[in-house]
Design a protein around this motif. Structure first.
Motif, PDB file in Angstrom:
ATOM      1  N   ASP A   2       0.831  -1.210   0.000  1.00 20.55           N
ATOM      2  CA  ASP A   2       0.000   0.000   0.000  1.00 20.55           C
ATOM      3  C   ASP A   2       0.866   1.260   0.000  1.00 20.55           C
ATOM      4  O   ASP A   2       0.549   2.256  -0.666  1.00 20.55           O
ATOM      5  N   TRP A   3       1.944   1.225   0.768  1.00 23.68           N
ATOM      6  CA  TRP A   3       2.857   2.371   0.842  1.00 23.68           C
ATOM      7  C   TRP A   3       3.455   2.668  -0.535  1.00 23.68           C
ATOM      8  O   TRP A   3       3.484   3.807  -0.998  1.00 23.68           O
ATOM      9  N   THR A   4       3.898   1.617  -1.216  1.00 24.87           N
ATOM     10  CA  THR A   4       4.532   1.788  -2.529  1.00 24.87           C
ATOM     11  C   THR A   4       3.533   2.264  -3.577  1.00 24.87           C
ATOM     12  O   THR A   4       3.825   3.160  -4.371  1.00 24.87           O
ATOM     13  N   ALA A   5       2.356   1.661  -3.576  1.00 24.50           N
ATOM     14  CA  ALA A   5       1.358   1.995  -4.601  1.00 24.50           C
ATOM     15  C   ALA A   5       0.717   3.355  -4.367  1.00 24.50           C
ATOM     16  O   ALA A   5       0.504   4.123  -5.322  1.00 24.50           O
ATOM     17  N   ASP A   6       0.406   3.665  -3.102  1.00 18.75           N
ATOM     18  CA  ASP A   6      -0.342   4.890  -2.794  1.00 18.75           C
ATOM     19  C   ASP A   6       0.560   6.061  -2.419  1.00 18.75           C
ATOM     20  O   ASP A   6       0.602   7.084  -3.103  1.00 18.75           O
ATOM     21  N   THR A   7       1.300   5.920  -1.315  1.00 19.68           N
ATOM     22  CA  THR A   7       2.127   7.027  -0.822  1.00 19.68           C
ATOM     23  C   THR A   7       3.234   7.398  -1.805  1.00 19.68           C
ATOM     24  O   THR A   7       3.476   8.574  -2.075  1.00 19.68           O
ATOM     25  N   ALA A   8       3.910   6.387  -2.341  1.00 19.19           N
ATOM     26  CA  ALA A   8       4.998   6.650  -3.292  1.00 19.19           C
ATOM     27  C   ALA A   8       4.471   7.034  -4.670  1.00 19.19           C
ATOM     28  O   ALA A   8       5.235   7.486  -5.526  1.00 19.19           O
ATOM     29  N   GLY A   9       3.167   6.847  -4.891  1.00 17.08           N
ATOM     30  CA  GLY A   9       2.546   7.276  -6.135  1.00 17.08           C
ATOM     31  C   GLY A   9       2.855   6.436  -7.348  1.00 17.08           C
ATOM     32  O   GLY A   9       2.668   6.884  -8.485  1.00 17.08           O
ATOM     33  N   LEU A  10       3.296   5.188  -7.140  1.00 17.26           N
ATOM     34  CA  LEU A  10       3.630   4.343  -8.284  1.00 17.26           C
ATOM     35  C   LEU A  10       2.405   3.675  -8.899  1.00 17.26           C
ATOM     36  O   LEU A  10       2.478   3.175 -10.019  1.00 17.26           O
ATOM     37  N   GLY A  11       1.309   3.657  -8.161  1.00 18.63           N
ATOM     38  CA  GLY A  11       0.125   2.969  -8.663  1.00 18.63           C
ATOM     39  C   GLY A  11       0.278   1.464  -8.510  1.00 18.63           C
ATOM     40  O   GLY A  11       1.365   0.959  -8.227  1.00 18.63           O
ATOM     41  N   TYR A  12      -0.830   0.739  -8.721  1.00 17.15           N
ATOM     42  CA  TYR A  12      -0.793  -0.700  -8.508  1.00 17.15           C
ATOM     43  C   TYR A  12       0.064  -1.414  -9.556  1.00 17.15           C
ATOM     44  O   TYR A  12       0.849  -2.308  -9.222  1.00 17.15           O
ATOM     45  N   ALA A  13      -0.072  -1.013 -10.818  1.00 17.84           N
ATOM     46  CA  ALA A  13       0.717  -1.651 -11.872  1.00 17.84           C
ATOM     47  C   ALA A  13       2.203  -1.345 -11.697  1.00 17.84           C
ATOM     48  O   ALA A  13       3.056  -2.236 -11.836  1.00 17.84           O
ATOM     49  N   GLY A  14       2.511  -0.093 -11.373  1.00 20.02           N
ATOM     50  CA  GLY A  14       3.908   0.281 -11.177  1.00 20.02           C
ATOM     51  C   GLY A  14       4.533  -0.436 -10.000  1.00 20.02           C
ATOM     52  O   GLY A  14       5.679  -0.908 -10.071  1.00 20.02           O
TER      53      GLY A  14
END
Length: 251
Positions: free
Chosen positions: A154-166
Motif C-alpha cells: 500500500d505504501w509503494t502503490a499509494d504514498t509513493a505514487g507508483l500505482g498498482y501496476a507500477g
C-alpha cells in the motif's frame, strides 16, 4: 517416524509451483480481506478478529498434524495473508499510524521474530524445522511477513505514487533479481528464501488491489468476491496439477 521427520513432512518442498501458489495465495488474502472489511462492511477490526480466529485454528491443526498435508498447509498460509491484510489496514488506517509507520513497525516485529527464532533454535532455515517450537516460530514469522507485505504494498502503490501496476513491476523486478542472485551468487539460501517470501506478499497485495480497486484509482474494479473465487480455483488447480512434496530435513 521421528520428530524431525514429522515436522519436515508438514513443510513443502520449494519448487516453482510453491512460489506460483504462494503469490496466488497472497493475492487471495488481499481480495478476501478487502471483501470482508469493505464489501461486507465488517470493518478492519471485526474482520481482523474473525481472520485471527481462523488463523489460530489453522495453525493449531497444522501443529497437531503428523505429516505434510498440502490442503491444510495452504489454508494456513491463506489464513496468515487474510489476517495480515486486515491487520495492516487496521494499523495503517484505523490507528492512523500511516503506511510508513505501519511498515516500519511490522518490519521491526518481523526482524525481532527472526532474531528470537535464531537465538532459540540456532537457525531460521525452514529445512531445520524439527519441533513444535520451531514450527511455531515459522508461522509467527510468516504472519508478520504477510502483514508487513500488505503495508509495504500500500505504501509503494499509494504514498509513493507508483500505482498498482507500477508497484507490481517494482516487486516483480525485485523477485527476478533474487532469482538471478540464487543462480549467479553464493548468497545464503535462507536469506534469499525469506527475502523472496516477504516480497511475494506486497506483490500479491498490489495485484489484488489492481484487480478490485475502482478504475478511477488505477484498478480494474472487478468484484472482490469474483476475484477471490477465481484465485481459489487457480490455487486448487495448481495444487492438483503439481504434486506438493514435503521438504527434506537438513541438520
Amino acid at each position: 517416524m521421528d520428530t524431525a521427520s514429522k515436522a519436515v513432512a508438514k513443510v513443502p518442498e520449494l519448487t516453482l509451483a510453491f512460489w506460483i501458489i504462494k503469490i496466488a495465495a497472497t493475492t487471495l488474502g488481499e481480495t478476501g480481506g478487502d471483501a470482508a472489511s469493505m464489501s461486507m462492511n465488517l470493518g478492519y477490526l471485526i474482520s481482523t478478529l474473525i481472520f485471527a480466529v481462523i488463523f489460530i485454528v489453522a495453525v493449531t491443526a497444522q501443529l497437531k498434524a503428523d505429516r505434510f498435508n498440502p490442503v491444510l498447509y495452504w489454508v494456513t498460509i491463506i489464513a496468515t495473508t487474510t489476517v495480515g491484510t486486515t491487520l495492516a489496514d487496521f494499523a495503517d488506517r484505523s490507528l492512523g499510524i500511516g503506511y510508513a509507520g505501519g511498515s516500519t513497525l511490522l518490519l521491526l516485529l518481523l526482524l525481532a521474530s527472526l532474531f528470537v527464532w535464531y537465538r532459540v533454535m540456532g537457525s531460521v532455515s525452514v529445512t531445520t524445522v524439527s519441533s513444535p517450537k520451531a514450527e511455531m516460530f515459522y508461522w509467527v514469522t510468516i504472519m508478520f511477513s504477510q502483514t508487513l507485505g500488505t503495508a509495504l504494498g500500500d505504501w509503494t502503490a499509494d504514498t509513493a505514487g507508483l500505482g498498482y501496476a507500477g508497484a507490481a513491476l517494482i516487486f516483480g523486478g525485485l523477485l527476478l533479481a533474487l532469482v538471478i542472485a540464487y543462480y549467479a551468487t553464493q548468497l545464503p539460501r535462507t536469506l534469499l528464501f525469506w527475502a523472496a517470501f516477504i516480497l511475494t506478499r506486497p506483490l500479491g497485495a498490489v495485484v489484488g488491489d489492481f484487480l478490485d480497486k475502482p478504475i478511477a484509482n488505477g484498478g480494474l474494479a472487478l468484484s472482490r468476491y469474483g476475484a477471490s473465487i477465481a484465485l481459489v480455483a487457480f490455487i486448487v488447480a495448481c495444487g492438483t496439477l503439481f504434486r506438493q512434496r514435503p521438504a527434506k530435513v537438513s541438520h
